[in-house]
Design a protein around this motif. Structure first.
Motif, PDB file in Angstrom:
ATOM      1  N   ALA A 197       0.842  -1.191   0.000  1.00  0.00           N
ATOM      2  CA  ALA A 197       0.000   0.000   0.000  1.00  0.00           C
ATOM      3  C   ALA A 197       0.880   1.245   0.000  1.00  0.00           C
ATOM      4  CB  ALA A 197      -0.918  -0.007   1.219  1.00  0.00           C
ATOM      5  N   THR A 198       0.481   2.247  -0.795  1.00  0.00           N
ATOM      6  CA  THR A 198       1.234   3.488  -0.966  1.00  0.00           C
ATOM      7  C   THR A 198       0.341   4.650  -0.551  1.00  0.00           C
ATOM      8  OG1 THR A 198       2.363   2.494  -2.834  1.00  0.00           O
ATOM      9  CG2 THR A 198       2.464   4.861  -2.700  1.00  0.00           C
ATOM     10  N   PRO A 199       0.859   5.692   0.060  1.00  0.00           N
ATOM     11  CA  PRO A 199       2.234   6.011   0.393  1.00  0.00           C
ATOM     12  C   PRO A 199       2.626   5.462   1.765  1.00  0.00           C
ATOM     13  CG  PRO A 199       0.865   7.885   0.931  1.00  0.00           C
ATOM     14  CD  PRO A 199      -0.037   6.819   0.355  1.00  0.00           C
ATOM     15  N   TYR A 200       3.874   5.683   2.112  1.00  0.00           N
ATOM     16  CA  TYR A 200       4.380   5.339   3.436  1.00  0.00           C
ATOM     17  C   TYR A 200       3.510   6.043   4.471  1.00  0.00           C
ATOM     18  CZ  TYR A 200       7.557   5.495   7.441  1.00  0.00           C
ATOM     19  OH  TYR A 200       8.104   5.382   8.677  1.00  0.00           O
ATOM     20  N   GLY A 201       3.169   5.344   5.509  1.00  0.00           N
ATOM     21  CA  GLY A 201       2.368   5.965   6.553  1.00  0.00           C
ATOM     22  C   GLY A 201       1.740   4.933   7.456  1.00  0.00           C
ATOM     23  N   PRO A 202       0.791   5.355   8.240  1.00  0.00           N
ATOM     24  CA  PRO A 202       0.180   4.460   9.220  1.00  0.00           C
ATOM     25  C   PRO A 202      -0.885   3.531   8.625  1.00  0.00           C
ATOM     26  CG  PRO A 202      -0.721   6.665   9.439  1.00  0.00           C
ATOM     27  CD  PRO A 202       0.341   6.738   8.389  1.00  0.00           C
ATOM     28  N   TRP A 203      -0.462   2.561   7.815  1.00  0.00           N
ATOM     29  CA  TRP A 203      -1.397   1.549   7.311  1.00  0.00           C
ATOM     30  C   TRP A 203      -1.652   0.608   8.464  1.00  0.00           C
ATOM     31  CZ3 TRP A 203      -3.975   2.114   2.927  1.00  0.00           C
ATOM     32  CH2 TRP A 203      -3.456   3.000   1.978  1.00  0.00           C
ATOM     33  N   GLU A 204      -2.845   0.681   9.005  1.00  0.00           N
ATOM     34  CA  GLU A 204      -3.191  -0.008  10.241  1.00  0.00           C
ATOM     35  C   GLU A 204      -3.445  -1.500  10.052  1.00  0.00           C
ATOM     36  OE1 GLU A 204      -6.989   0.958  12.475  1.00  0.00           O
ATOM     37  OE2 GLU A 204      -5.485   2.223  13.436  1.00  0.00           O
ATOM     38  N   THR A 205      -4.268  -1.848   9.075  1.00  0.00           N
ATOM     39  CA  THR A 205      -4.623  -3.251   8.870  1.00  0.00           C
ATOM     40  C   THR A 205      -4.779  -3.540   7.387  1.00  0.00           C
ATOM     41  OG1 THR A 205      -7.004  -2.831   8.963  1.00  0.00           O
ATOM     42  CG2 THR A 205      -5.926  -3.422  11.033  1.00  0.00           C
ATOM     43  N   PHE A 234      -9.789 -13.221   6.850  1.00  0.00           N
ATOM     44  CA  PHE A 234      -8.599 -13.276   7.698  1.00  0.00           C
ATOM     45  C   PHE A 234      -7.791 -11.999   7.539  1.00  0.00           C
ATOM     46  CE2 PHE A 234      -7.820 -15.748   3.853  1.00  0.00           C
ATOM     47  CZ  PHE A 234      -6.670 -15.162   3.322  1.00  0.00           C
ATOM     48  N   ASP A 235      -7.004 -11.690   8.585  1.00  0.00           N
ATOM     49  CA  ASP A 235      -6.115 -10.524   8.578  1.00  0.00           C
ATOM     50  C   ASP A 235      -4.800 -10.902   7.919  1.00  0.00           C
ATOM     51  OD1 ASP A 235      -7.934  -8.927   9.946  1.00  0.00           O
ATOM     52  OD2 ASP A 235      -7.167  -9.527  11.913  1.00  0.00           O
ATOM     53  N   LEU A 236      -4.182  -9.910   7.268  1.00  0.00           N
ATOM     54  CA  LEU A 236      -2.875 -10.113   6.653  1.00  0.00           C
ATOM     55  C   LEU A 236      -1.793  -9.624   7.613  1.00  0.00           C
ATOM     56  CD1 LEU A 236      -3.641  -8.969   2.996  1.00  0.00           C
ATOM     57  CD2 LEU A 236      -3.999 -11.191   4.068  1.00  0.00           C
TER      58      LEU A 236
END
Length: 174
Positions: free
Chosen positions: A61-69, A82-84
């Protein structure tokens, strides 16, 4: 000519056998709902394989940052299957916006495999920065070249080679 046909027949049989081993899937992640434009595009991609009942995934996922889930869900608004597993981020450098990755593997049951093969699965990632965003994409089978298409290309190449060799013989005689 008989040898060429036999060779193409054997190669076609081998490609058909190989196509059954691992199935590849892909997804392009885009913003889920229309929202105001951002300075940076929020998007992503996913590459997946199914080998027997082992499902391997790599979602970025883009951009860099707080990708939570990030999750695999049943349908565009379906429940999570299911969660990755989050594996880390690459920081932005220059014009590269950086990204965050989710990688791993999951053992699937037969009903889950049937849904996956029917293109019913989606992948989603949630970004929780100054604003909450979700990117999502449908997981679809990557089509493989058909055996007959490969045979056709091989046949064209074989005929071209025969024509070229005969032309060279005619030029030598002249």
């Amino acid at each position: 000519m008989k040898k060429l046909f036999y060779f193409l027949f054997v190669i076609g049989g081998l490609t058909g056998t190989h196509a059954q081993d691992t199935i590849q899937f892909a997804a392009n992640l885009t913003l889920v709902e229309p929202i105001p434009p951002f300075e940076f595009p929020h998007s992503g991609f996913g590459r997946f394989t199914l080998d027997g009942n082992i499902f391997r995934y790599h979602v970025q996922a883009t951009p860099y940052g707080p990708w939570e889930t990030s999750q695999i869900i049943a349908g565009p608004e379906g429940p999570p299957l299911f969660d990755l597993v989050f594996t880390g981020c690459t920081a932005p450098i220059g014009t590269n916006l950086g990204s965050c990755s989710f990688r791993g593997r999951v053992e699937l049951t037969e009903p889950l495999i049937a849904d996956l093969l029917a293109n019913h699965w989606y992948v989603t990632a949630a970004y929780r920065g100054s604003i909450a965003l979700n990117v999502q994409g449908q997981i679809q089978v990557v089509p493989e070249p058909a055996t007959f298409a490969l045979l056709g290309l091989g046949g064209v190449a074989g005929l071209w080679n025969i024509w070229r060799s005969r032309r060279a013989l005619l030029v030598k005689k002249a």
